[in-house]
Write a protein that holds these residues in place. Structure first.
Motif, short mmCIF file in Angstrom:
data_model
loop_
_atom_site.label_atom_id
_atom_site.label_comp_id
_atom_site.label_asym_id
_atom_site.label_seq_id
_atom_site.Cartn_x
_atom_site.Cartn_y
_atom_site.Cartn_z
N ILE A 59 0.86 -1.20 0.19
CA ILE A 59 -0.07 -0.12 -0.26
C ILE A 59 0.94 1.30 0.05
O ILE A 59 0.34 2.18 -0.69
CB ILE A 59 -0.80 0.00 1.42
N VAL A 60 2.13 1.20 0.86
CA VAL A 60 2.69 2.58 0.83
C VAL A 60 3.52 2.53 -0.46
O VAL A 60 3.86 3.51 -0.81
CB VAL A 60 3.89 2.22 2.19
N GLY A 61 3.97 1.56 -0.97
CA GLY A 61 4.44 1.59 -2.44
C GLY A 61 3.73 2.23 -3.44
O GLY A 61 4.15 3.02 -4.40
N TYR A 62 2.51 1.72 -3.41
CA TYR A 62 1.39 2.40 -4.41
C TYR A 62 1.36 3.94 -4.01
O TYR A 62 1.34 4.80 -4.83
CB TYR A 62 0.09 1.93 -4.36
N GLY A 63 1.19 4.21 -2.86
CA GLY A 63 1.24 5.51 -2.36
C GLY A 63 2.40 6.45 -2.94
O GLY A 63 2.22 7.69 -3.28
N LEU A 64 3.64 5.92 -2.64
CA LEU A 64 4.79 6.67 -2.99
C LEU A 64 4.99 6.96 -4.41
O LEU A 64 5.56 7.89 -4.96
CB LEU A 64 6.20 5.82 -2.76
N HIS A 65 4.33 6.09 -5.25
CA HIS A 65 3.99 6.49 -6.71
C HIS A 65 2.92 6.98 -7.29
O HIS A 65 2.90 7.14 -8.52
CB HIS A 65 4.45 5.05 -7.25
N GLY A 66 2.33 7.59 -6.47
CA GLY A 66 1.00 8.29 -6.76
C GLY A 66 -0.10 7.49 -7.23
O GLY A 66 -1.01 8.11 -7.85
N ARG A 67 -0.03 6.32 -7.01
CA ARG A 67 -1.15 5.31 -7.79
C ARG A 67 -2.10 5.17 -6.55
O ARG A 67 -2.32 4.14 -5.98
CB ARG A 67 -0.45 4.15 -8.29
N GLY A 68 -2.78 6.33 -6.37
CA GLY A 68 -3.74 6.12 -5.14
C GLY A 68 -4.91 5.27 -5.24
O GLY A 68 -5.27 4.55 -4.15
N ARG A 69 -5.50 5.07 -6.60
CA ARG A 69 -6.72 4.00 -6.69
C ARG A 69 -6.20 2.67 -6.18
O ARG A 69 -6.85 2.17 -5.50
CB ARG A 69 -6.99 4.22 -8.07
N GLU A 70 -4.78 2.49 -6.63
CA GLU A 70 -4.52 0.95 -6.33
C GLU A 70 -4.44 0.88 -4.90
O GLU A 70 -4.59 -0.23 -4.25
CB GLU A 70 -3.42 0.53 -7.06
N ALA A 71 -3.74 1.94 -4.48
CA ALA A 71 -3.44 1.81 -2.80
C ALA A 71 -4.83 1.78 -2.16
O ALA A 71 -4.85 0.90 -0.89
CB ALA A 71 -2.80 3.31 -2.57
N LEU A 72 -5.74 2.56 -2.46
CA LEU A 72 -7.19 2.39 -1.75
C LEU A 72 -7.84 1.08 -1.94
O LEU A 72 -8.32 0.47 -1.03
CB LEU A 72 -7.92 3.52 -2.26
N ASP A 73 -7.70 0.53 -3.29
CA ASP A 73 -8.37 -0.59 -3.38
C ASP A 73 -7.87 -1.88 -2.41
O ASP A 73 -8.23 -2.65 -1.94
CB ASP A 73 -8.37 -1.11 -4.94
N LEU A 74 -6.31 -1.83 -2.52
CA LEU A 74 -5.69 -2.70 -1.70
C LEU A 74 -5.81 -2.66 -0.16
O LEU A 74 -5.95 -3.55 0.58
CB LEU A 74 -3.99 -2.85 -1.86
N TYR A 75 -5.91 -1.17 0.01
CA TYR A 75 -6.29 -1.08 1.66
C TYR A 75 -7.59 -1.29 1.98
O TYR A 75 -7.80 -2.32 3.16
CB TYR A 75 -6.37 0.50 1.72
N HIS A 76 -8.65 -1.42 1.21
CA HIS A 76 -9.88 -2.06 1.30
C HIS A 76 -9.72 -3.42 1.36
O HIS A 76 -10.56 -4.12 2.32
CB HIS A 76 -10.91 -1.38 0.44
N LEU A 77 -9.05 -4.18 0.44
CA LEU A 77 -9.00 -5.55 0.45
C LEU A 77 -8.54 -6.12 1.98
O LEU A 77 -8.70 -7.06 2.42
CB LEU A 77 -8.25 -5.81 -0.60
N MET A 78 -7.39 -5.27 2.35
CA MET A 78 -6.71 -5.66 3.77
C MET A 78 -7.62 -5.36 4.65
O MET A 78 -7.92 -6.41 5.68
CB MET A 78 -5.57 -4.58 3.83
N LYS A 79 -8.54 -4.58 4.89
CA LYS A 79 -9.49 -4.15 5.85
C LYS A 79 -10.57 -5.57 5.83
O LYS A 79 -10.86 -5.93 6.99
CB LYS A 79 -10.27 -2.79 5.67
N GLN A 80 -10.66 -5.77 4.47
CA GLN A 80 -11.83 -7.02 4.44
C GLN A 80 -11.30 -8.26 4.78
O GLN A 80 -11.89 -9.03 5.50
CB GLN A 80 -12.36 -7.07 2.90
N SER A 81 -9.97 -8.44 4.86
CA SER A 81 -9.32 -9.57 5.34
C SER A 81 -9.15 -9.63 6.71
O SER A 81 -8.68 -10.57 7.48
CB SER A 81 -7.79 -9.78 4.74
#
Length: 713
Positions: free
Chosen positions: A434-456
């Motif tokens: 998630i931090v890797g996506y954030g570093l590269h400005g890929r906010g949508r992927e970061a948020l999607d992965l974050y929600h997946l993590m919360k779901q898990s």
């Protein structure tokens, strides 16, 4: 035959009739025979029928015990053993026990076992010899096996048996077996034997039952240096360095002098709390006691100085060891990696694998961390290739580090590949991606992965895991609290993180407040971040990193007046920020540039390219942002400063050194300023190149006049 020193060491009441001329009697070839042949000739002479009185009065125990004691090699022992067989006294328990003990001391544990197995009725002394041998060489399961056989044969252990068995139980570890031995100790009446009770303390400590170890320790009527050392080591090994240091102070107050084992544990305790000042005082004690070349102390000192940032001192200790073991390699590589000496860490890691020294997870993680700091994509791929072929390929901690490495080396897609192939994803793996996506400005992927993590449910899992540590007898340390604060903070639960800190049973340290400040920067929570920074300043008022971190928080919130105040505060305290520089990787080689740097061999070409870029920028309508951090400079100064920024030099060098269309990868040690950020966006469009810049905050992917961060960093 020349006289032997061994001959002069053996005195005997029959020396007056010592024969002077006999035909040599050999049990082996002359070349391999190490004992004076006249000694064996003498025994042969005594055992002949012509000398019955002398033979029967001869003290074989004393004679052969002397031979065993003066043996220098296994072959000497086999010769003595053969002679015992020849004389029919191979069942002499005293001599066979001496033989086994000598074999153990030579490291010939297999030979010692064969001797024991051929003995018909071993007594407690013989059992002690073989159990001691297995325990000495950490063959703990075999030691316990021998003890079990001893019990089956109804041989009662003595005060020398039990400590070695307890050591084996702690080494396996076998808590249940050790408890049974402890019960035997009471039944056999050894509850006041300090030697045995020291073994009990050490056993409980090694099994993580430090409270039980303390109960036994407190009941000791007599405490020697081993008693104190067992307790100090127990606390240090079970994550309670403060208690270890408290017991050490108590030991010193009683007048007991520490041994080198105690000093190793004390140094490790000071290392854990990063107390270099008091650690140095223990180092002085080591020197005064003449123990500075003790291998375990060298390892402990290396680790202490390395962890506390004194890597040059640590390296001097490392170099003193002719054959460094894994722990020493790890201490040095980790010390380099965690203190900004990334290239040295990578070089040492390469040296280690070149010498075919087996690495462990700690080695791999430290090396990956160093590669991430270097920022070279080629080096990152080399490290990933090494890990994929090693036993660490499925190590979740190593894979988390690899994800972070690729993200920091500019290739978030490679980071995602590592993430996808990681089978057991824990919260650290998810967070790294998630931090890797954030570093590269890929906010949508970061948020999607974050929600997946919360779901898990991994955030909840992390919370629950922390709170069940005590159920397993593990007392949380500062690092555990900091990890949970980081987990909550990165996930956006800043209020919960703050409440958690306020309710900690121990005083929050630098790592805890640092984790909160980092989280506040990610989420631009200025008020809470300022509070965390105040706590950090009270703990470490002269740590430049804390001021820079707060400045970055203000900068991320575009609070430039407060950035300026931090600069004034740092100047008043005599603190200085690191000088800016930029690195660019061309054909696998890193080139470094500083502001206005004209030292490069191609400097003339670089500045010609810069002038060309400057003209094209102005023609394209580029205008300086007067509200940036350069607001205190006039127009001319601003243009000149921007023109000479290190990343601009790196870009120019990259353009003249690579083919059209090649992506440029640049690493900058400081946060990118607004003007350079805007200029680089436009340059990417003008030259039709992708320019990837990693600054102190994140990655910026410039392409077609747009940055991946969305101008939000």
């Amino acid at each position: 035959m020349a006289s032997s020193p061994l001959l002069t060491k053996i005195s005997h009441p029959f020396s007056s009739i010592y024969p002077t001329k006999f035909t040599p009697f050999y049990l082996a070839t002359e070349q391999s025979f190490k004992f004076p042949s006249t000694l064996f000739n003498f025994v042969k002479h005594l055992s002949s029928n012509d000398n019955p009185t002398i033979f029967h009065n001869f003290n074989f125990d004393s004679f052969y015990a002397n031979l065993i004691d003066n043996s220098s090699h296994k072959i000497n022992l086999t010769q003595v053993h053969a002679k015992l067989l020849l004389l029919g006294i191979q069942q002499n328990g005293f001599l066979v026990s001496k033989l086994v003990n000598a074999a153990v001391n030579f490291g010939e544990i297999s030979y010692a076992r064969k001797v024991v197995d051929k003995f018909s009725d071993p007594d407690v002394f013989l059992w002690n010899a073989i159990i001691r041998g297995y325990s000495k060489y950490n063959l703990f399961a075999s030691a316990v096996e021998m003890y079990s056989r001893m019990q089956v044969l109804w041989v009662s252990p003595d005060g020398y048996t039990l400590p070695h068995v307890l050591k084996a139980c702690g080494g396996i570890p076998s808590f249940r077996m050790g408890q049974q031995v402890h019960g035997q100790i009471f039944r056999l009446g050894f509850e006041k034997d300090v030697f045995v009770q020291n073994g009990v303390v050490a056993f409980y400590a090694k099994c993580g039952k430090i409270a039980s170890a303390k109960v036994v320790f407190d009941r000791l009527e007599i405490r020697n240096v081993v008693s104190w050392t067992s307790m100090i080591s127990g606390y240090a090994q079970n994550g309670q360095p403060i208690e270890a240091l408290r017991v050490f102070d108590e030991m010193r107050s009683t007048g007991v002098m520490p041994d080198w084992i105690a000093l190793v544990s004390v140094i490790r305790a000071h290392t854990d709390v990063e107390d270099l000042e008091h650690g140095k005082s223990i180092h002085s004690c080591v020197i005064k006691m003449g123990l500075e070349l003790e291998p375990d102390l060298l390892i402990a000192l290396t680790a202490m100085y390395a962890k506390c940032g004194q890597v040059m001192v640590a390296r001097s200790f490392f170099n003193l060891v002719k054959v460094p073991n894994l722990i020493l390699w790890n201490a040095m590589i980790s010390g380099y990696a965690k203190n900004g000496y990334a290239e040295e860490a990578v070089k040492l890691f390469r040296d280690m694998i070149a010498h075919n020294i087996k690495t462990d997870s700690i080695t791999a993680r430290s090396a990956v961390l160093a590669c991430a700091q270097v920022g070279s994509f080629d080096l990152a791929r080399w490290m990933d290739n090494y890990i994929s072929k090693s036993e660490h390929k499925d190590d979740v901690f190593v894979n988390s580090a690899l994800i972070d490495m690729f993200a920091k080396c500019g290739n978030v897609d490679m980071a995602r590949m590592v993430f996808n192939r990681t089978l057991d994803k824990d919260v650290v793996v998810w967070s790294s991606m998630i931090v890797g996506y954030g570093l590269h400005g890929r906010g949508r992927e970061a948020l999607d992965l974050y929600h997946l993590m919360k779901q898990s449910g991994l955030v909840e899992d992390g919370w629950q895991l922390f709170h069940c540590m005590k159920d397993y007898g593990i007392e949380p340390r500062h690092q555990h609290y900091a990890c949970l604060v980081d987990l909550l903070g990165r996930s956006g639960y800043l209020d919960q993180a703050y409440d958690f800190i306020m309710n900690m049973p121990i005083e929050p340290g630098v790592s805890v407040w640092g984790a909160l400040l980092s989280a506040c920067k990610i989420h631009r929570h200025v008020t809470l971040g300022e509070y965390a920074a105040e706590r950090l300043f009270s703990l470490e008022s002269y740590n430049t990193g804390h001021y820079v971190q707060l400045s970055n928080l203000y900068a991320s919130a575009r609070m430039w007046d407060r950035v300026a105040k931090i600069r004034v505060l740092m100047r008043d305290k005599g603190l200085s920020k690191d000088l800016g520089y930029s690195l660019i990787e061309i054909n696998g080689k890193l080139e470094a540039f500083r502001v206005g740097d004209k030292s490069h061999p191609r400097s003339k070409e670089i500045f010609e390219e810069l002038e060309s870029l400057e003209r094209r920028l102005k023609q394209a309508g580029f205008v300086l942002d007067r509200n940036s951090s350069l607001h205190d400079l006039n127009e001319e100064e601003m243009e000149e400063t921007l023109y000479n920024h290190s990343e601009r030099l790196a870009i120019a060098f990259g353009l003249i050194s690579t083919a059209q269309g090649t992506a440029l990868r640049i690493t900058k040690n400081l946060r990118a300023c607004i003007n350079c950020h805007s200029a680089t966006k436009l340059i990417s469009k003008l030259v039709n190149r992708e320019i990837i810049v990693r600054d102190a905050n994140r990655f910026h992917h410039f392409k077609d006049g747009v940055c991946s961060c969305g101008d939000y960093w």
